[in-house]
Design a protein around this motif. Sequence first.
Motif, PDB file in Angstrom:
ATOM      1  N   GLY A  25      51.920 -31.939 -32.147  1.00  0.00           N
ATOM      2  CA  GLY A  25      51.016 -31.640 -31.035  1.00  0.00           C
ATOM      3  C   GLY A  25      50.595 -32.898 -30.305  1.00  0.00           C
ATOM      4  O   GLY A  25      50.376 -32.885 -29.084  1.00  0.00           O
ATOM      5  N   SER A  26      50.489 -33.998 -31.039  1.00  0.00           N
ATOM      6  CA  SER A  26      50.029 -35.245 -30.434  1.00  0.00           C
ATOM      7  C   SER A  26      51.112 -35.936 -29.623  1.00  0.00           C
ATOM      8  O   SER A  26      50.845 -36.947 -28.977  1.00  0.00           O
ATOM      9  CB  SER A  26      49.546 -36.214 -31.519  1.00  0.00           C
ATOM     10  N   THR A  27      52.344 -35.447 -29.658  1.00  0.00           N
ATOM     11  CA  THR A  27      53.401 -36.094 -28.858  1.00  0.00           C
ATOM     12  C   THR A  27      53.300 -35.718 -27.385  1.00  0.00           C
ATOM     13  O   THR A  27      53.814 -36.426 -26.533  1.00  0.00           O
ATOM     14  CB  THR A  27      54.815 -35.679 -29.326  1.00  0.00           C
ATOM     15  N   SER A  60      46.920 -27.765 -31.828  1.00  0.00           N
ATOM     16  CA  SER A  60      45.863 -28.276 -30.955  1.00  0.00           C
ATOM     17  C   SER A  60      44.655 -27.350 -30.910  1.00  0.00           C
ATOM     18  O   SER A  60      44.715 -26.206 -31.355  1.00  0.00           O
ATOM     19  CB  SER A  60      46.429 -28.422 -29.537  1.00  0.00           C
ATOM     20  N   GLU A  61      43.582 -27.866 -30.312  1.00  0.00           N
ATOM     21  CA  GLU A  61      42.411 -27.040 -30.007  1.00  0.00           C
ATOM     22  C   GLU A  61      42.561 -26.421 -28.615  1.00  0.00           C
ATOM     23  O   GLU A  61      41.665 -25.741 -28.149  1.00  0.00           O
ATOM     24  CB  GLU A  61      41.148 -27.903 -30.065  1.00  0.00           C
ATOM     25  N   ASP A  62      43.680 -26.700 -27.942  1.00  0.00           N
ATOM     26  CA  ASP A  62      43.868 -26.220 -26.578  1.00  0.00           C
ATOM     27  C   ASP A  62      45.070 -25.273 -26.496  1.00  0.00           C
ATOM     28  O   ASP A  62      46.189 -25.637 -26.889  1.00  0.00           O
ATOM     29  CB  ASP A  62      44.100 -27.411 -25.639  1.00  0.00           C
ATOM     30  N   PRO A  63      44.861 -24.076 -25.952  1.00  0.00           N
ATOM     31  CA  PRO A  63      45.960 -23.109 -25.912  1.00  0.00           C
ATOM     32  C   PRO A  63      47.083 -23.486 -24.953  1.00  0.00           C
ATOM     33  O   PRO A  63      48.243 -23.186 -25.212  1.00  0.00           O
ATOM     34  CB  PRO A  63      45.287 -21.806 -25.457  1.00  0.00           C
ATOM     35  N   TYR A  64      46.738 -24.170 -23.864  1.00  0.00           N
ATOM     36  CA  TYR A  64      47.781 -24.555 -22.901  1.00  0.00           C
ATOM     37  C   TYR A  64      48.758 -25.531 -23.560  1.00  0.00           C
ATOM     38  O   TYR A  64      49.973 -25.338 -23.547  1.00  0.00           O
ATOM     39  CB  TYR A  64      47.133 -25.192 -21.653  1.00  0.00           C
ATOM     40  N   LEU A  65      48.212 -26.582 -24.152  1.00  0.00           N
ATOM     41  CA  LEU A  65      49.056 -27.592 -24.792  1.00  0.00           C
ATOM     42  C   LEU A  65      49.890 -26.954 -25.910  1.00  0.00           C
ATOM     43  O   LEU A  65      51.092 -27.209 -26.037  1.00  0.00           O
ATOM     44  CB  LEU A  65      48.171 -28.723 -25.349  1.00  0.00           C
ATOM     45  N   THR A  66      49.252 -26.112 -26.703  1.00  0.00           N
ATOM     46  CA  THR A  66      49.962 -25.467 -27.820  1.00  0.00           C
ATOM     47  C   THR A  66      51.159 -24.670 -27.319  1.00  0.00           C
ATOM     48  O   THR A  66      52.272 -24.795 -27.834  1.00  0.00           O
ATOM     49  CB  THR A  66      48.997 -24.535 -28.587  1.00  0.00           C
ATOM     50  N   GLY A  67      50.955 -23.860 -26.293  1.00  0.00           N
ATOM     51  CA  GLY A  67      52.046 -23.037 -25.781  1.00  0.00           C
ATOM     52  C   GLY A  67      53.166 -23.876 -25.199  1.00  0.00           C
ATOM     53  O   GLY A  67      54.349 -23.606 -25.400  1.00  0.00           O
ATOM     54  N   ARG A  84      56.311 -41.207 -32.374  1.00  0.00           N
ATOM     55  CA  ARG A  84      55.709 -40.597 -31.174  1.00  0.00           C
ATOM     56  C   ARG A  84      54.506 -39.719 -31.499  1.00  0.00           C
ATOM     57  O   ARG A  84      53.797 -39.284 -30.587  1.00  0.00           O
ATOM     58  CB  ARG A  84      56.754 -39.749 -30.462  1.00  0.00           C
ATOM     59  N   THR A  85      54.309 -39.405 -32.769  1.00  0.00           N
ATOM     60  CA  THR A  85      53.150 -38.575 -33.115  1.00  0.00           C
ATOM     61  C   THR A  85      51.887 -39.424 -33.261  1.00  0.00           C
ATOM     62  O   THR A  85      50.783 -38.914 -33.135  1.00  0.00           O
ATOM     63  CB  THR A  85      53.372 -37.816 -34.440  1.00  0.00           C
ATOM     64  N   ALA A  86      52.069 -40.721 -33.546  1.00  0.00           N
ATOM     65  CA  ALA A  86      50.906 -41.565 -33.836  1.00  0.00           C
ATOM     66  C   ALA A  86      50.069 -41.791 -32.579  1.00  0.00           C
ATOM     67  O   ALA A  86      50.604 -41.958 -31.482  1.00  0.00           O
ATOM     68  CB  ALA A  86      51.379 -42.904 -34.386  1.00  0.00           C
ATOM     69  N   VAL A  87      48.751 -41.796 -32.758  1.00  0.00           N
ATOM     70  CA  VAL A  87      47.832 -42.004 -31.636  1.00  0.00           C
ATOM     71  C   VAL A  87      47.059 -43.303 -31.880  1.00  0.00           C
ATOM     72  O   VAL A  87      46.350 -43.438 -32.880  1.00  0.00           O
ATOM     73  CB  VAL A  87      46.840 -40.831 -31.490  1.00  0.00           C
ATOM     74  N   ARG A 111      48.928 -38.757 -27.914  1.00  0.00           N
ATOM     75  CA  ARG A 111      47.597 -38.514 -27.339  1.00  0.00           C
ATOM     76  C   ARG A 111      46.916 -37.464 -28.195  1.00  0.00           C
ATOM     77  O   ARG A 111      47.600 -36.565 -28.728  1.00  0.00           O
ATOM     78  CB  ARG A 111      47.701 -38.007 -25.895  1.00  0.00           C
ATOM     79  N   LEU A 112      45.597 -37.541 -28.287  1.00  0.00           N
ATOM     80  CA  LEU A 112      44.889 -36.605 -29.171  1.00  0.00           C
ATOM     81  C   LEU A 112      45.036 -35.163 -28.666  1.00  0.00           C
ATOM     82  O   LEU A 112      44.702 -34.866 -27.521  1.00  0.00           O
ATOM     83  CB  LEU A 112      43.405 -36.956 -29.239  1.00  0.00           C
ATOM     84  N   ALA A 113      45.483 -34.303 -29.573  1.00  0.00           N
ATOM     85  CA  ALA A 113      45.548 -32.870 -29.265  1.00  0.00           C
ATOM     86  C   ALA A 113      44.306 -32.177 -29.836  1.00  0.00           C
ATOM     87  O   ALA A 113      44.160 -30.969 -29.746  1.00  0.00           O
ATOM     88  CB  ALA A 113      46.818 -32.275 -29.854  1.00  0.00           C
ATOM     89  N   GLU A 114      43.443 -32.971 -30.481  1.00  0.00           N
ATOM     90  CA  GLU A 114      42.163 -32.460 -30.970  1.00  0.00           C
ATOM     91  C   GLU A 114      41.122 -33.562 -30.803  1.00  0.00           C
ATOM     92  O   GLU A 114      41.450 -34.743 -30.928  1.00  0.00           O
ATOM     93  CB  GLU A 114      42.255 -32.029 -32.434  1.00  0.00           C
ATOM     94  N   SER A 115      39.900 -33.174 -30.504  1.00  0.00           N
ATOM     95  CA  SER A 115      38.835 -34.155 -30.280  1.00  0.00           C
ATOM     96  C   SER A 115      38.429 -34.805 -31.594  1.00  0.00           C
ATOM     97  O   SER A 115      38.529 -34.191 -32.657  1.00  0.00           O
ATOM     98  CB  SER A 115      37.589 -33.465 -29.722  1.00  0.00           C
TER      99      SER A 115
END
Length: 770
Positions: free
Chosen positions: A84-86, A132-139, A321-324, A508-512
């Motif tokens: 998710g963080s990629t 993620s905590e975001d449905p748009y990014l997840t989809g 690429r997953t690392a933030v 980038r963070l996919a969760e706060s």
Amino acid sequence: MTALNTRPDLDVRALVAELTLEEKAALCSGADFWNTEAVERLGIPSVMVTDGPHGLRKQAGTADHLGLNDSVPATCFPSAAGLGSTWDPELLRRVGEALGTETRANDVAVLLGPGINMKRSPLCGRNFEYFSEDPYLTGELAAPLVDGIQSQGVGTSLKHFAANNQETDRMRVSAEIDERTLREIYLPAFEKVVTRSQPWSVMCAYNKINGTYASQHPWLLTEVLREEWGFDGLVVSDWGAVDDRVAGLAAGLDLEMPSSDGVNDARIVEAVRAGTLDEAVLDRAVTRILTLVAKAQPALAEPVSFDPEAHHALAREVATRTAVLLKNDGVLPLDPSAVADTAVVIGEMARTPRYQGAGSSQVKPTRLDSALEALRERGLDVPFAPGYILAEAAGAPGQDRTDDELRREAVQLAAGKTAVLFLGLPAVDESEGYDRTHMDLPASHRPLLREVSEVAARTVVLLSNGSAVTVAEWDDRADAILELWLGGQAGGSAAVDLLLGDAAPSGRLAESVPERLAHVPAQLNFPGENGIVRYGEGIFIGYRGLDAAAAPVSYPFGHGLTYTAFEYTDLTVEVAAITAATQADDVIVTVSATVTNTGGRDGVAVPQFYIGRPASAVARAPRELRGFERVELAPGESRQVRFTLSRRELSHWDTATHGWLVEPGALVLSVGASSRDLPLTATVTLEAPAQRPPLTKNSTIGEWIEDPEAGPALVAAMGEFGAFFGPDSPDPAMAAFLTSMPVVKVPLMGMSDAITLEDLDRLVARYGKA
Ligand code: BGC
């Protein structure tokens, strides 16, 4: 590799007609833990379905769904928290292709994943398996992953449908969620993946939704999934999720897994004989099951092989690429030529990596890299101290000592050096089956970090955890923080690639990362009690809630640094008017912006696009993600990015009409580097038909006045009293007070002699249809 006994020519319709009632009922549940039922008499083969999601967990021996028993070696990719963080759909497709190849190479028809539930609370034990905590990014990320897997001729099982957002009491709890929240937060990722990528199957969740088990929820499994979204695949139960098998079948649950040992098959037969279950419903489920079996035959008939080394290399690239990079005062990247003399590595996780989560997703990796080994392989003999006890490292040198002893040794080693600290959550802290109770680093890691940072020249923290941990208590002690998530089997070497600058962080963070758990609105109702968890925060999960509450965060959703810097300029906006004829997919808004690499190294920017509706009639989050792009830029290079919004993407779920509704009025459009770093913002006015509910006697005076025709008619009918509401009102405060009264109260409470109940009836008859 030998081909299975496959049947490339299954004629599903003919077979369903030939099957006996008992055979059909038997087909509706597994033959065992992982295989569907075969019917030898008719040559119907069985197929295998197995976990998932970030690698294949095919058990060759004793079966279980808890990750207890051994499985065949498979590439362990970073789990979904990292994927998710990629923010990289292209990469997710490549991961999918590799997963699909391994699935096919192992004669498996369906990989049970991806898991796309929302991270409602940072404490959910299974957040590592979600994006993620975001449905748009997840989809946007899950759809290409599904495409990639299915491009290899095998299927996926999108899970856990729906609202499986905690592990506490997961097999019984009822998630009590209002309609709008379901539509805007908990269902959209499923909708996007189903409509875009047609997963072969959807796995229903264990939990209840508003009192009804997901496994027997007709609205969820049939009305929404099939009738609204057009899903034509198979619905499979989560393992053991069936409560009432017959009700489930009628609601749209086709396949029960694992086998119920014939118990539920007998119930199905009984219900058909008793006339309480229409045999056509059974036939429909059997048709879907055989269709999936038939779909898998070509791939199973032609097994492939895969190159474990090539997949390991891909896992390593993915892990970089997953690392933030949360923070960096310039200490990273380290200078490879100086590292052996100037740095020390501290933390058992550098030697014994925490690389995947516990439970049904646990893969047996084809090999496993540790960061320490990866350094040694480059000839970098950096001194190492384990620093703390880690249960999964039992037997490793030093692990027979105490935390205090290990800490003291590490602090001595760190004096005057660049301390590279590997910290994170031990396996026991996060797992399928239970939730965390706090979101802090373990008690042994925090004093270690504190004491090391007091003596070290520089302190670099690398975190291995499947869900966000709080950093506020120690953030200022670290000169750099690199969040690695659970990096999969190549996570150790990827961490070294990033430390030494062979790769630059691009996640980038996919969760706060909230400052405090208590700032997360969902925590007011987590994990519920007496079998019920009320989603009282509604749409306000993740950054939506933190932003609405103006809560401080350590690192906001979307944040991530790299070894260069970017600038955002030149926002342009085009807006079309929405009319009654505008279709859901029609593009209404187009936004463009320029991003420039202003630093000295190549780097990846992830421009993000958010919208806000400040003057909305319904509760809104200050901003919501509606677009992003991954842009690779050389120093000095610029690129224009473009985002669009369709009518649907501008809409909210309207609970009065039970549909998507777009409001006219102010629309805020922002582009930038994270949800809290949005240098480019424009406010435009969106033209759209005003949606007013029909005027009735119980509509308020204000609602009548808003209507350009009905308003003046009412004001006139109210005589002198009506003058209160004009621009020359004698008492604006009184007018404001009265505007919220239902209009029927005017004659009933004797506020005006001019208007009678009959007059009001006439007005309603004339203007009431809106
Ligand atoms: C998990 C699923 C998994 C299944 C089979 C269940 O306990 O919730 O995600 O696919 O087991 O192992």
